[in-house]
Design an enzyme around this catalytic site. Structure first.
Site, PDB file in Angstrom:
ATOM      1  N   THR A  94      -6.647   6.156   8.696  1.00 31.34           N
ATOM      2  CA  THR A  94      -7.223   6.436   7.379  1.00 31.34           C
ATOM      3  C   THR A  94      -8.722   6.226   7.452  1.00 31.34           C
ATOM      4  O   THR A  94      -9.194   5.107   7.643  1.00 31.34           O
ATOM      5  CB  THR A  94      -6.596   5.517   6.317  1.00 31.34           C
ATOM      6  OG1 THR A  94      -5.184   5.727   6.299  1.00 31.34           O
ATOM      7  CG2 THR A  94      -7.175   5.808   4.949  1.00 31.34           C
ATOM      8  N   PHE A 123       1.132   9.627   5.928  1.00 27.35           N
ATOM      9  CA  PHE A 123       1.574   9.234   4.585  1.00 27.35           C
ATOM     10  C   PHE A 123       2.884   8.462   4.737  1.00 27.35           C
ATOM     11  O   PHE A 123       3.953   8.912   4.313  1.00 27.35           O
ATOM     12  CB  PHE A 123       1.766  10.466   3.701  1.00 27.35           C
ATOM     13  CG  PHE A 123       0.495  11.227   3.438  1.00 27.35           C
ATOM     14  CD1 PHE A 123      -0.354  10.856   2.406  1.00 27.35           C
ATOM     15  CD2 PHE A 123       0.132  12.294   4.236  1.00 27.35           C
ATOM     16  CE1 PHE A 123      -1.535  11.548   2.164  1.00 27.35           C
ATOM     17  CE2 PHE A 123      -1.044  12.998   4.003  1.00 27.35           C
ATOM     18  CZ  PHE A 123      -1.879  12.619   2.971  1.00 27.35           C
ATOM     19  N   LYS A 178      -6.053  11.749   1.760  1.00 31.01           N
ATOM     20  CA  LYS A 178      -5.348  10.489   2.017  1.00 31.01           C
ATOM     21  C   LYS A 178      -5.811   9.392   1.066  1.00 31.01           C
ATOM     22  O   LYS A 178      -4.996   8.686   0.456  1.00 31.01           O
ATOM     23  CB  LYS A 178      -5.578  10.069   3.462  1.00 31.01           C
ATOM     24  CG  LYS A 178      -5.180   8.643   3.806  1.00 31.01           C
ATOM     25  CD  LYS A 178      -3.683   8.425   3.662  1.00 31.01           C
ATOM     26  CE  LYS A 178      -3.303   7.014   4.117  1.00 31.01           C
ATOM     27  NZ  LYS A 178      -1.865   6.767   4.016  1.00 31.01           N
ATOM     28  N   ASN A 232      -3.545   7.480  -2.161  1.00 29.87           N
ATOM     29  CA  ASN A 232      -3.340   6.042  -2.311  1.00 29.87           C
ATOM     30  C   ASN A 232      -4.022   5.504  -3.559  1.00 29.87           C
ATOM     31  O   ASN A 232      -3.496   4.612  -4.235  1.00 29.87           O
ATOM     32  CB  ASN A 232      -3.838   5.303  -1.066  1.00 29.87           C
ATOM     33  CG  ASN A 232      -2.829   5.355   0.061  1.00 29.87           C
ATOM     34  OD1 ASN A 232      -1.705   5.815  -0.110  1.00 29.87           O
ATOM     35  ND2 ASN A 232      -3.222   4.887   1.236  1.00 29.87           N
ATOM     36  N   PHE A 245       6.150   4.077  -9.270  1.00 30.86           N
ATOM     37  CA  PHE A 245       4.907   3.305  -9.303  1.00 30.86           C
ATOM     38  C   PHE A 245       4.486   2.906 -10.717  1.00 30.86           C
ATOM     39  O   PHE A 245       3.306   2.720 -10.977  1.00 30.86           O
ATOM     40  CB  PHE A 245       3.770   4.062  -8.606  1.00 30.86           C
ATOM     41  CG  PHE A 245       3.941   4.130  -7.115  1.00 30.86           C
ATOM     42  CD1 PHE A 245       3.374   3.172  -6.287  1.00 30.86           C
ATOM     43  CD2 PHE A 245       4.693   5.136  -6.541  1.00 30.86           C
ATOM     44  CE1 PHE A 245       3.564   3.212  -4.924  1.00 30.86           C
ATOM     45  CE2 PHE A 245       4.884   5.189  -5.169  1.00 30.86           C
ATOM     46  CZ  PHE A 245       4.311   4.216  -4.354  1.00 30.86           C
ATOM     47  N   ILE A 246       5.459   2.755 -11.624  1.00 28.14           N
ATOM     48  CA  ILE A 246       5.111   2.247 -12.949  1.00 28.14           C
ATOM     49  C   ILE A 246       5.895   0.971 -13.252  1.00 28.14           C
ATOM     50  O   ILE A 246       6.188   0.668 -14.416  1.00 28.14           O
ATOM     51  CB  ILE A 246       5.305   3.294 -14.068  1.00 28.14           C
ATOM     52  CG1 ILE A 246       6.771   3.722 -14.190  1.00 28.14           C
ATOM     53  CG2 ILE A 246       4.406   4.494 -13.837  1.00 28.14           C
ATOM     54  CD1 ILE A 246       7.045   4.530 -15.477  1.00 28.14           C
ATOM     55  N   TYR A 247       6.228   0.226 -12.200  1.00 30.51           N
ATOM     56  CA  TYR A 247       6.869  -1.070 -12.386  1.00 30.51           C
ATOM     57  C   TYR A 247       5.784  -2.149 -12.414  1.00 30.51           C
ATOM     58  O   TYR A 247       5.090  -2.354 -11.426  1.00 30.51           O
ATOM     59  CB  TYR A 247       7.859  -1.355 -11.265  1.00 30.51           C
ATOM     60  CG  TYR A 247       9.099  -0.500 -11.328  1.00 30.51           C
ATOM     61  CD1 TYR A 247      10.235  -0.958 -11.981  1.00 30.51           C
ATOM     62  CD2 TYR A 247       9.128   0.766 -10.747  1.00 30.51           C
ATOM     63  CE1 TYR A 247      11.382  -0.177 -12.058  1.00 30.51           C
ATOM     64  CE2 TYR A 247      10.257   1.554 -10.824  1.00 30.51           C
ATOM     65  CZ  TYR A 247      11.388   1.083 -11.474  1.00 30.51           C
ATOM     66  OH  TYR A 247      12.514   1.868 -11.556  1.00 30.51           O
ATOM     67  N   CYS A 286      -2.778  -0.821   2.961  1.00 33.97           N
ATOM     68  CA  CYS A 286      -3.335   0.472   2.543  1.00 33.97           C
ATOM     69  C   CYS A 286      -4.035   0.428   1.190  1.00 33.97           C
ATOM     70  O   CYS A 286      -5.248   0.658   1.113  1.00 33.97           O
ATOM     71  CB  CYS A 286      -2.226   1.528   2.520  1.00 33.97           C
ATOM     72  SG  CYS A 286      -1.525   1.889   4.144  1.00 33.97           S
TER      73      CYS A 286
END
Length: 444
Positions: free
Chosen positions: A121, A155, A210, A214, A255-257, A266
């Site tokens: 990255t 990824f 990339k 993220n 990804f909304i926890y 990363c």
């Protein structure tokens, strides 16, 4: 096809094992002799589910080799993949010294056409730096060799890296030479059969993609943590809010926890690096800066709840911690929220009894014999003599505990849940107090 990979960490080792699995001849080169000797004995230096099986099979088939021999590495592969670390520098920007060191080594030994592939990255402009480094070294040898430099970012999610490689959402190829696109297309054919996953673009766009990916995921996490903090103050339940917004297909449930912050190798460094790249280009990336600041604050959340509960009585308390890795299915503790919590607790005079299913050796390497920290053999062992339980990593074996047993074990009958694993009503019905993120009891 013949592939050389520089670096045998998460990216390099997973990439090498998966490419060998599909019939390519892969040589992984690393300057760490101990790591290479261990790999040749079949010892995997990282925890990644299924990786040991792939590595063993690749070695048995003679398609996966490990070496410290630089000349052999450069000679072997048409594809020269750079998969070394890019840790944050003092200012938060990506440190390219290892990437450029590999480029210099390739330039010292290249003697035929090669495709240099940046899988690390790296910020926009790195491919050009790699190109200039190799060109300069080759010129110093008074030679001329044709080569191309490509951006082909990875990824891979730790804990699911093999599946991510074998069944990718997309394969990004950044190049300025159509020939290299077609050669990489051939290399990735086994992973591109069901439908077209290859997206070819210019090199700077591939490099930025990339970081952008993220940063977007990190932004979703920090946003939900902000919502959880607001929910606590206004008397809402963030779990209901999560369900309400996640049902919108434009937002989705991934990804909304809410929780006690993200960590790992990363998201923290990539958000930082992208922000610094923007600053170097004369742009103040306010959203990225806010994401980073929100996450840093969120890592303090569990400590704030514990210290708010105990006040001046925290000193001398014993806190059990379940979960040390930054997320499940990995032993990686880089930037893990658990480190912030246990260090703050110990600094304030409390002691910690900690357990993680796979990260115990990593914890010992980081902390050694740190006074106030005791590493335990099981989740139940961590409860022995503990006043309270803090949950930091959502390993599945923590999801359904015996609450009756917890109530009998915990001296102060209280749980601080940094991952919202439990139903507050169920916990309370078992005689326990329960403080979570954006739900459960509130301290004020």
């Amino acid at each position: 096809m013949k592939v050389t990979i520089y670096g045998s960490g998460y990216v390099g080792l997973v990439t090498g094992a998966c490419l060998a699995e599909t019939g390519n001849h892969v040589v992984c080169m690393d300057v760490d002799r101990g790591k290479i000797e261990g790999l040749n004995r079949g010892e995997i230096p990282i925890y990644e589910p299924g990786l040991d099986v792939l590595v063993k099979r690749g070695m048995e088939r003679g398609l996966l080799e490990f070496t410290t021999d630089l000349v052999k590495a450069v000679d072997h592969g048409l594809f020269q993949m750079i998969a070394v670390g890019t840790p944050p520098g003092e200012d938060g920007s990506a440190d390219l010294q290892y990437v450029l060191a590999v480029a210099e080594s390739i330039g010292q030994h290249i003697d035929e056409y090669k495709i240099i592939v940046n899988k690390s990255t790296v910020p926009v402009g790195t491919a050009e730096k790699v190109r200039m480094k190799i060109r300069g070294v080759v010129a110093a040898r008074k030679l001329e060799h044709e080569f191309d430099v490509v951006s082909n970012p990875e990824f891979l999610k730790e804990g699911a890296a093999i599946d991510d490689f074998m069944k990718p959402d997309r394969i990004i190829i950044g190049t300025d030479n159509p020939r290299t696109t077609e050669l990489l297309r051939m290399l990735y054919t086994p992973f591109n059969r069901n439908h077209e996953r290859i997206i070819a673009m210019d090199i700077p766009s591939a490099e930025l993609t990339k970081y952008a990916a993220n940063a977007m995921l990190a932004t979703k996490i920090s946003f939900m943590n902000e919502m959880a903090n607001i929910a606590e103050r206004v008397g809402a339940d963030i779990e209901h809010v999560r369900q309400g917004i996640g049902s919108d297909h434009r937002i989705g449930f991934q990804f909304i926890y809410p929780g006690c912050g993200y960590g790992g190798s990363c998201f923290p460094k990539d958000v930082q690096a992208l922000s610094r790249t923007a600053a170097a280009a004369g742009y103040d990336a306010g959203v990225l800066n806010a994401v980073e600041a929100t996450n840093n604050r969120q890592k303090e959340k569990l400590y704030e709840k514990i210290s708010g509960f105990y006040g001046a009585e925290l000193k001398g308390k014993v806190i059990a911690i379940w979960g040390l890795s930054f997320k499940p299915h990995t032993d990686d503790m880089r930037a893990a929220p658990s480190r912030v919590l246990l260090e703050r607790l110990i600094a304030e005079g409390a002691s910690v009894r900690a357990y993680d299913p796979v990260a115990m050796d990593e914890t010992r390497q980081i902390y050694g014999d740190l006074a106030g920290l005791e590493l335990c053999d099981s989740a139940d062992d961590a409860l022995q003599g503990a006043n309270a339980l803090a949950i930091v990593t959502e390993w599945k074996n923590f999801w359904n505990p015996d609450f009756t047993n917890l109530a009998s074990q915990l001296g102060d009958k209280v749980i601080f849940d940094g991952r919202n694993l439990y139903d507050p009503a169920v916990v309370k019905s078992n005689g326990l107090r329960y403080f979570a993120i954006g739900r459960g009891e509130r301290l004020n």
